[in-house]
Design a protein around this motif. Structure first.
Motif, PDB file in Angstrom:
ATOM      1  N   LYS A 141       3.935 -22.079 -56.872  1.00  0.00           N
ATOM      2  CA  LYS A 141       3.426 -23.178 -56.051  1.00  0.00           C
ATOM      3  C   LYS A 141       3.753 -24.524 -56.672  1.00  0.00           C
ATOM      4  N   ALA A 142       4.289 -25.407 -55.852  1.00  0.00           N
ATOM      5  CA  ALA A 142       4.574 -26.774 -56.283  1.00  0.00           C
ATOM      6  C   ALA A 142       3.388 -27.666 -55.925  1.00  0.00           C
ATOM      7  N   HIS A 143       2.947 -28.469 -56.894  1.00  0.00           N
ATOM      8  CA  HIS A 143       1.793 -29.346 -56.675  1.00  0.00           C
ATOM      9  C   HIS A 143       2.198 -30.782 -56.357  1.00  0.00           C
ATOM     10  N   GLU A 144       3.489 -31.034 -56.322  1.00  0.00           N
ATOM     11  CA  GLU A 144       3.985 -32.365 -55.990  1.00  0.00           C
ATOM     12  C   GLU A 144       5.044 -32.231 -54.897  1.00  0.00           C
ATOM     13  N   ALA A 145       5.042 -33.172 -53.969  1.00  0.00           N
ATOM     14  CA  ALA A 145       5.983 -33.097 -52.843  1.00  0.00           C
ATOM     15  C   ALA A 145       7.429 -33.117 -53.315  1.00  0.00           C
ATOM     16  N   VAL A 203       9.441 -26.066 -48.561  1.00  0.00           N
ATOM     17  CA  VAL A 203       8.238 -25.241 -48.562  1.00  0.00           C
ATOM     18  C   VAL A 203       7.506 -25.472 -49.886  1.00  0.00           C
ATOM     19  N   GLU A 204       6.188 -25.420 -49.833  1.00  0.00           N
ATOM     20  CA  GLU A 204       5.404 -25.696 -51.038  1.00  0.00           C
ATOM     21  C   GLU A 204       5.121 -24.462 -51.887  1.00  0.00           C
ATOM     22  N   GLY A 251      15.860 -32.055 -64.034  1.00  0.00           N
ATOM     23  CA  GLY A 251      15.597 -32.997 -62.952  1.00  0.00           C
ATOM     24  C   GLY A 251      15.855 -32.430 -61.587  1.00  0.00           C
ATOM     25  N   ARG A 252      15.898 -31.092 -61.490  1.00  0.00           N
ATOM     26  CA  ARG A 252      16.157 -30.469 -60.203  1.00  0.00           C
ATOM     27  C   ARG A 252      14.977 -29.599 -59.809  1.00  0.00           C
ATOM     28  N   ALA A 253      14.727 -29.522 -58.511  1.00  0.00           N
ATOM     29  CA  ALA A 253      13.639 -28.690 -58.015  1.00  0.00           C
ATOM     30  C   ALA A 253      14.143 -27.435 -57.344  1.00  0.00           C
ATOM     31  N   THR A 254      15.466 -27.245 -57.340  1.00  0.00           N
ATOM     32  CA  THR A 254      16.025 -26.052 -56.727  1.00  0.00           C
ATOM     33  C   THR A 254      16.853 -25.309 -57.750  1.00  0.00           C
ATOM     34  N   PRO A 299      -1.266 -15.300 -67.607  1.00  0.00           N
ATOM     35  CA  PRO A 299      -1.185 -14.911 -66.202  1.00  0.00           C
ATOM     36  C   PRO A 299      -0.761 -16.050 -65.298  1.00  0.00           C
ATOM     37  N   SER A 300      -0.963 -17.280 -65.747  1.00  0.00           N
ATOM     38  CA  SER A 300      -0.621 -18.436 -64.933  1.00  0.00           C
ATOM     39  C   SER A 300       0.114 -19.445 -65.804  1.00  0.00           C
ATOM     40  N   ARG A 301       1.340 -19.795 -65.422  1.00  0.00           N
ATOM     41  CA  ARG A 301       2.146 -20.745 -66.189  1.00  0.00           C
ATOM     42  C   ARG A 301       2.303 -22.017 -65.363  1.00  0.00           C
ATOM     43  N   LYS A 302       1.986 -23.155 -65.943  1.00  0.00           N
ATOM     44  CA  LYS A 302       2.096 -24.422 -65.243  1.00  0.00           C
ATOM     45  C   LYS A 302       3.210 -25.242 -65.867  1.00  0.00           C
ATOM     46  N   GLU A 303       4.189 -25.561 -65.076  1.00  0.00           N
ATOM     47  CA  GLU A 303       5.336 -26.305 -65.569  1.00  0.00           C
ATOM     48  C   GLU A 303       5.443 -27.634 -64.825  1.00  0.00           C
ATOM     49  N   LYS A 304       4.869 -28.690 -65.387  1.00  0.00           N
ATOM     50  CA  LYS A 304       5.021 -30.043 -64.846  1.00  0.00           C
ATOM     51  C   LYS A 304       4.786 -30.114 -63.340  1.00  0.00           C
ATOM     52  N   GLY A 305       3.599 -29.777 -62.906  1.00  0.00           N
ATOM     53  CA  GLY A 305       3.274 -29.858 -61.486  1.00  0.00           C
ATOM     54  C   GLY A 305       3.610 -28.626 -60.702  1.00  0.00           C
ATOM     55  N   MET A 306       3.929 -27.524 -61.387  1.00  0.00           N
ATOM     56  CA  MET A 306       4.283 -26.276 -60.711  1.00  0.00           C
ATOM     57  C   MET A 306       3.547 -25.124 -61.400  1.00  0.00           C
ATOM     58  N   THR A 307       2.987 -24.204 -60.607  1.00  0.00           N
ATOM     59  CA  THR A 307       2.244 -23.075 -61.165  1.00  0.00           C
ATOM     60  C   THR A 307       2.887 -21.768 -60.749  1.00  0.00           C
ATOM     61  N   ILE A 308       3.096 -20.874 -61.731  1.00  0.00           N
ATOM     62  CA  ILE A 308       3.614 -19.533 -61.474  1.00  0.00           C
ATOM     63  C   ILE A 308       2.518 -18.558 -61.876  1.00  0.00           C
ATOM     64  N   THR A 309       2.014 -17.792 -60.921  1.00  0.00           N
ATOM     65  CA  THR A 309       0.843 -16.945 -61.159  1.00  0.00           C
ATOM     66  C   THR A 309       1.158 -15.490 -60.872  1.00  0.00           C
ATOM     67  N   ASN A 310       0.887 -14.637 -61.855  1.00  0.00           N
ATOM     68  CA  ASN A 310       0.954 -13.190 -61.675  1.00  0.00           C
ATOM     69  C   ASN A 310      -0.450 -12.720 -61.310  1.00  0.00           C
ATOM     70  N   LEU A 311      -0.654 -12.319 -60.062  1.00  0.00           N
ATOM     71  CA  LEU A 311      -1.993 -11.972 -59.598  1.00  0.00           C
ATOM     72  C   LEU A 311      -2.554 -10.755 -60.318  1.00  0.00           C
TER      73      LEU A 311
END
Length: 449
Positions: free
Chosen positions: A77-81, A222-223, A253-256, A298-310
């Motif tokens: 999930k991205a937390h910034e547009a 997509v967010e 500096g890339r989001a893709t 379980p949850s990694r946050k990378e500069k406004g982005m969260t990767i979560t293993n449920l």
């Protein structure tokens, strides 16, 4: 069997029966005092059973909520547009990350839904055709949309169970149309109910192709991206790889993401580790313990982005709830100690008041073991009655909490622990009074009369 041996066995059972009967009479000889002692034990047992039942209910509720989201699911999930993803990235990640089986872009928005003359605002979730597999969500009626519907941005919808139940008088609305954001959508199917608060309230949402949802949300990105791994182990490894991928992309500096070329003769996983090595290491490529621990999170946050293993998130929350339940049980168990002290108090008073009875029994031939067994049985009777009453009150108390909206669950482990501790405390605190009574000399006991 010889006659003397039969007589010995008969005498032993008569002695045990008489001792048990004397102990029962001792308990009920002072009903009010025994009732107060039983009440102390019952309160302790009821506290442990009810509080641990509430804790167990909360633990099960958390587990059910996350399990309703599917197994081996990874959420990005991205937390910034500015960091939102291109939809094509979902498929790119499936190709790049080992063990990641399928993925879907996710668009979450809301709009006004019109059904005949009714209008109401509904939540919209846009996904691709793999959504049912990712979230382990089957159909109650109809079917899910296909890859062709996603590609052609078709105006089709699959309804959450509660949304569908509110249409057409509870009958299946499959094949009919609703209006979303001023556009008519054909209803393809209805999802199975998950329950209140489960699966992010999917029962109250409308699911459409993400390509169509982008039109409603007026955005091309997509967010979120949801992925599903092949197994628990693959989900853990995929979470680490995804963290490395996005850390490199963000640091550049890339989001893709773009596919990483695989050198000839090496596996994809090895290429990931080699290519992303500088991402998860410290300065100079030195691996630190801190980074190792971070990879396992379980949850990694990378500069406004969260990767979560449920999967791991469920385990973490389950463990936290278990600790909280044990703490509640430990606090309640203090009252069991108080109940045990109450048993000791009543037994000491009983020994003092019944000195003459003890003297008479010793003079008539009662042995020390008989008196010891009698007073221990009295303590055990009080404990048993208190345990039974406490369990009943504890379960009744959980029912009261449940009526106020708390989720509770009868914990047989809590019942076993409370019963064992209460009975153990009764015997333990009854030992000293029993020894005092049995050690009283007959002559001195008769003199005190």
């Amino acid at each position: 069997m010889s006659k003397p041996k039969r007589n010995w066995i008969y005498a032993f059972f008569v002695r045990c029966w008489f001792t048990a009967k004397m102990a029962l009479n001792g308990v009920f000889s002072n009903t009010f005092r025994s009732a107060l002692t039983i009440l102390g034990v019952a309160i302790g047992v009821a506290s442990v059973v009810s509080l641990m039942g509430i804790g167990e209910g909360a633990r099960q509720n958390v587990i059910e909520q996350f399990e309703s989201l599917g197994t081996n699911v990874i959420s990005i999930k991205a937390h910034e547009a500015g960091l939102e993803f291109q939809p094509e990235m979902a498929q790119e990640l499936v190709e790049r990350v080992n063990g990641l089986e399928i993925a879907t872009p996710v668009v979450q928005t809301y709009t006004v839904m019109r059904w005949r003359r009714d209008r109401k605002e509904v939540d919209i979730i846009g996904v691709n055709q793999d959504f049912p597999k990712i979230r382990d969500h089957s159909q109650a009626a109809g079917e899910f949309f296909s890859p062709l519907h996603v590609e052609q941005r078709s105006y089709v919808a699959v309804l959450g169970y509660n949304v569908a139940a509110g249409l057409n008088g509870g009958r299946s609305p499959v094949g009919q149309t609703i209006t979303l954001d001023g556009q008519s959508y054909r209803i393809l199917g209805v999802l199975e109910p998950k329950g209140k608060g489960k699966a992010e309230d999917i029962d109250d949402k409308v699911v459409i192709p993400y390509t169509t949802a982008q039109r409603i949300a007026k955005k091309r990105t997509v967010e979120e991206i949801w992925g599903k791994a092949n197994s628990v182990e693959d989900a853990e490894l995929a979470t680490i790889q995804l963290g490395r991928i996005f850390k490199k992309e963000l640091s550049g500096g890339r989001a893709t993401a773009s596919p990483t070329p695989t050198p000839e003769g090496s596996s994809t996983q090895e290429t990931m580790v080699t290519t992303m090595g500088n991402v998860s290491h410290g300065q100079g490529g030195e691996d630190t313990d801190k980074n190792k621990d971070k990879d396992k999170a379980p949850s990694r946050k990378e500069k406004g982005m969260t990767i979560t293993n449920l999967n791991q998130l469920v385990d973490e929350l389950d463990e936290a709830n278990r600790i909280m339940t044990l703490l509640l049980g430990g606090i309640a168990a203090v009252s069991l100690l108080v109940g045990g002290l109450g048993i000791m108090n009543i037994m000491l008073v009983a020994v003092t008041e019944r000195t003459s009875e003890i003297g008479v029994r010793r003079a008539l031939g009662a042995k020390q073991i008989d008196l010891l067994a009698q007073f221990l049985l009295e303590a055990l009777y009080v404990s048993i009655i208190g345990v039974i009453a406490g369990i009943a009150v504890g379960i009744w108390g959980m029912g009261i909490f449940a009526s106020y909206g708390f989720q509770t669950a009868i914990s047989f482990e809590a019942i076993r622990i409370a019963a064992a501790v209460a009975l153990g405390a009764g015997l333990l605190f009854g030992v000293y009074p029993a020894i005092s009574a049995s050690a009283l000399p007959p002559v001195e006991a008769l003199r005190r009369r």
